[in-house]
Design an enzyme around this catalytic site. Sequence first.
Site, PDB file in Angstrom:
ATOM      1  N   ARG A 124     186.807 -90.888  44.863  1.00 63.81           N
ATOM      2  CA  ARG A 124     186.482 -89.874  45.888  1.00 63.81           C
ATOM      3  C   ARG A 124     187.022 -90.295  47.255  1.00 63.81           C
ATOM      4  O   ARG A 124     187.365 -89.480  48.095  1.00 63.81           O
ATOM      5  CB  ARG A 124     184.967 -89.614  45.951  1.00 63.81           C
ATOM      6  CG  ARG A 124     184.588 -88.597  47.042  1.00 63.81           C
ATOM      7  CD  ARG A 124     183.214 -87.966  46.842  1.00 63.81           C
ATOM      8  NE  ARG A 124     182.178 -88.910  46.509  1.00 63.81           N
ATOM      9  CZ  ARG A 124     181.656 -89.809  47.376  1.00 63.81           C
ATOM     10  NH1 ARG A 124     182.077 -89.856  48.621  1.00 63.81           N
ATOM     11  NH2 ARG A 124     180.715 -90.631  46.979  1.00 63.81           N
ATOM     12  N   TYR A 140     193.870 -65.695  55.511  1.00 72.06           N
ATOM     13  CA  TYR A 140     193.440 -65.698  54.113  1.00 72.06           C
ATOM     14  C   TYR A 140     191.968 -65.228  54.086  1.00 72.06           C
ATOM     15  O   TYR A 140     191.154 -65.737  54.871  1.00 72.06           O
ATOM     16  CB  TYR A 140     193.589 -67.114  53.568  1.00 72.06           C
ATOM     17  CG  TYR A 140     193.254 -67.232  52.112  1.00 72.06           C
ATOM     18  CD1 TYR A 140     194.062 -66.643  51.152  1.00 72.06           C
ATOM     19  CD2 TYR A 140     192.129 -67.934  51.704  1.00 72.06           C
ATOM     20  CE1 TYR A 140     193.748 -66.753  49.808  1.00 72.06           C
ATOM     21  CE2 TYR A 140     191.816 -68.047  50.360  1.00 72.06           C
ATOM     22  CZ  TYR A 140     192.626 -67.458  49.420  1.00 72.06           C
ATOM     23  OH  TYR A 140     192.327 -67.567  48.091  1.00 72.06           O
ATOM     24  N   ASP A 148     197.565 -73.034  59.493  1.00 67.38           N
ATOM     25  CA  ASP A 148     197.666 -72.886  58.036  1.00 67.38           C
ATOM     26  C   ASP A 148     199.133 -72.577  57.729  1.00 67.38           C
ATOM     27  O   ASP A 148     199.632 -71.500  58.071  1.00 67.38           O
ATOM     28  CB  ASP A 148     196.741 -71.753  57.564  1.00 67.38           C
ATOM     29  CG  ASP A 148     196.746 -71.587  56.038  1.00 67.38           C
ATOM     30  OD1 ASP A 148     197.749 -71.960  55.401  1.00 67.38           O
ATOM     31  OD2 ASP A 148     195.758 -71.056  55.494  1.00 67.38           O
ATOM     32  N   LYS A 205     199.923 -72.878  46.240  1.00 62.45           N
ATOM     33  CA  LYS A 205     200.982 -71.901  46.445  1.00 62.45           C
ATOM     34  C   LYS A 205     202.358 -72.587  46.375  1.00 62.45           C
ATOM     35  O   LYS A 205     202.666 -73.203  45.387  1.00 62.45           O
ATOM     36  CB  LYS A 205     200.739 -71.162  47.757  1.00 62.45           C
ATOM     37  CG  LYS A 205     199.264 -70.762  47.982  1.00 62.45           C
ATOM     38  CD  LYS A 205     198.750 -69.773  46.958  1.00 62.45           C
ATOM     39  CE  LYS A 205     197.233 -69.600  46.985  1.00 62.45           C
ATOM     40  NZ  LYS A 205     196.647 -69.234  48.253  1.00 62.45           N
TER      41      LYS A 205
HETATM   42  C1  LIG Z   1     195.437 -69.355  48.898  1.00 60.56           C
HETATM   43  C2  LIG Z   1     195.344 -69.600  50.324  1.00 60.56           C
HETATM   44  C3  LIG Z   1     194.309 -70.376  50.875  1.00 60.56           C
HETATM   45  C4  LIG Z   1     193.183 -70.941  50.028  1.00 60.56           C
HETATM   46  O1  LIG Z   1     193.639 -71.872  49.120  1.00 60.56           O
HETATM   47  P1  LIG Z   1     192.939 -72.211  47.712  1.00 60.56           P
HETATM   48  O2  LIG Z   1     193.802 -73.282  47.179  1.00 60.56           O
HETATM   49  O3  LIG Z   1     192.923 -70.975  46.910  1.00 60.56           O
HETATM   50  O4  LIG Z   1     191.554 -72.665  48.028  1.00 60.56           O
HETATM   51  C5  LIG Z   1     194.326 -70.594  52.233  1.00 60.56           C
HETATM   52  N1  LIG Z   1     195.279 -70.079  53.032  1.00 60.56           N
HETATM   53  C6  LIG Z   1     196.282 -69.319  52.541  1.00 60.56           C
HETATM   54  C7  LIG Z   1     197.305 -68.775  53.461  1.00 60.56           C
HETATM   55  C8  LIG Z   1     196.343 -69.048  51.182  1.00 60.56           C
HETATM   56  O5  LIG Z   1     197.327 -68.282  50.712  1.00 60.56           O
END
Ligand SMILES: *Cc1c(COP(=O)(O)O)cnc(C)c1O
Length: 391
Positions: free
Chosen positions: A58, A111, A183, A208
């Site tokens: 962890r 998101y 992000d 992604k």
């Molecule tokens: C998918 C996504 C998230 C969240 O990510 P997870 O891996 O699904 O928790 C955050 N920001 C953006 C822009 C995303 O496309």
Amino acid sequence: MDIKDAGFDSKLIHAGDFEDGLGSAVTPIYQTSTFKFESAEHGAKCFSGQSDGFIYTRLGNPTIRDLERAVAVLENGFDGISASSGMGAINTIYMTYLGAGDHIVSSDAVYGPSRAVLESIYPRFDVESTFVNTSDWKKVRDAIKPNTKLIYVETPANPTMGITDIRKVAELAHESGIPLCVDNTFCSPYLQKPLDMGADIVLHSMTKFINGHADVVAGMIVTKTEEHYKKIRPVLTNMGFNMDPSQAFLVRRGLKTLAIRIERAQKNAIKVAHFLEDHPAVDWVKYPGLASHPQHELAKKQMSGPGAMISFGLKGGFKAGEKMMNKVKLALLAVSLGGIETLIQHPASMTHSKLSKESKIKAGITDDLVRLSVGIENVEDIIHDLDQAMK
Ligand SMILES: *Cc1c(COP(=O)(O)O)cnc(C)c1O
């Protein structure tokens, strides 16, 4: 050669490599929850930080460290902190910087869950949020209050494809002594490096583009400085938002082909965007690579390419959106993005359906909006599929 001096594509392959003394060509999966100390003294050193030996998964693990170092090198950051998911990374940042009585300024089009948690969970801890269209930096300036502790930007924004001027917002944030978190999921460090433009923290849903194969959920935070790193890391490990070694292994493998995957998907996306713009059933197209995008010039300045995400509006509105979703054959009707397969979804009835009608309108999520994540299939097939689904 120091990997930090190598080209981006070389970094993708070699950054972070962990030397295990066995000559492994890639970092294996260290599927172990805990690590043996050589002695009581060694154990004490690991805990006090005098030794960077591993203690407990962890807190850290070689497979995970390899990935953290690699993404940090790619983002030109100090170091990386991996998370169980993108939301694990995002909540770690919220929890590190926001406490009772504090305030966050966030992009309004983010998101879905990034906003939903601030509206539904954080108010219980007396955290206040203001959502603004960060594409207009003046709105960010006007939203800053004496108790603002974090500015949070997603660019390009999900799913409106609005673009925020990272340099300008970083300047504003620093004038007020507030950290800026970006992000960078939609771009990946291949197309955009927020830390180089003044951001303090960059984060990813590696689910992604970074992993890119639609087979792992994972997140990553990279900080510009050691100071931010030291603040964030214990929050993540103590909250238990940590990654698993097998997750890290798959993401590290996917990361190696990031450049060639994005190049191909982007090439396809440019063609698809032009096809959509000329299609009689399509009302509008939002893609940073089109001259019609309101921040096309800014996109060219801060992104090295327009990426593989396209939003477009159907003339037939909500009904046409639903109809099209039921007619696609090659594109998968699925949320998520950034994989090698083309994905299509309808935010008003899917990812952003939990937002109130008012929030949806404010965030630019109209009923006619369709979001497309263009994959690396033959572009003629993608275009043919969209065309037959719109007929
Ligand atoms: C998918 C996504 C998230 C969240 O990510 P997870 O891996 O699904 O928790 C955050 N920001 C953006 C822009 C995303 O496309």
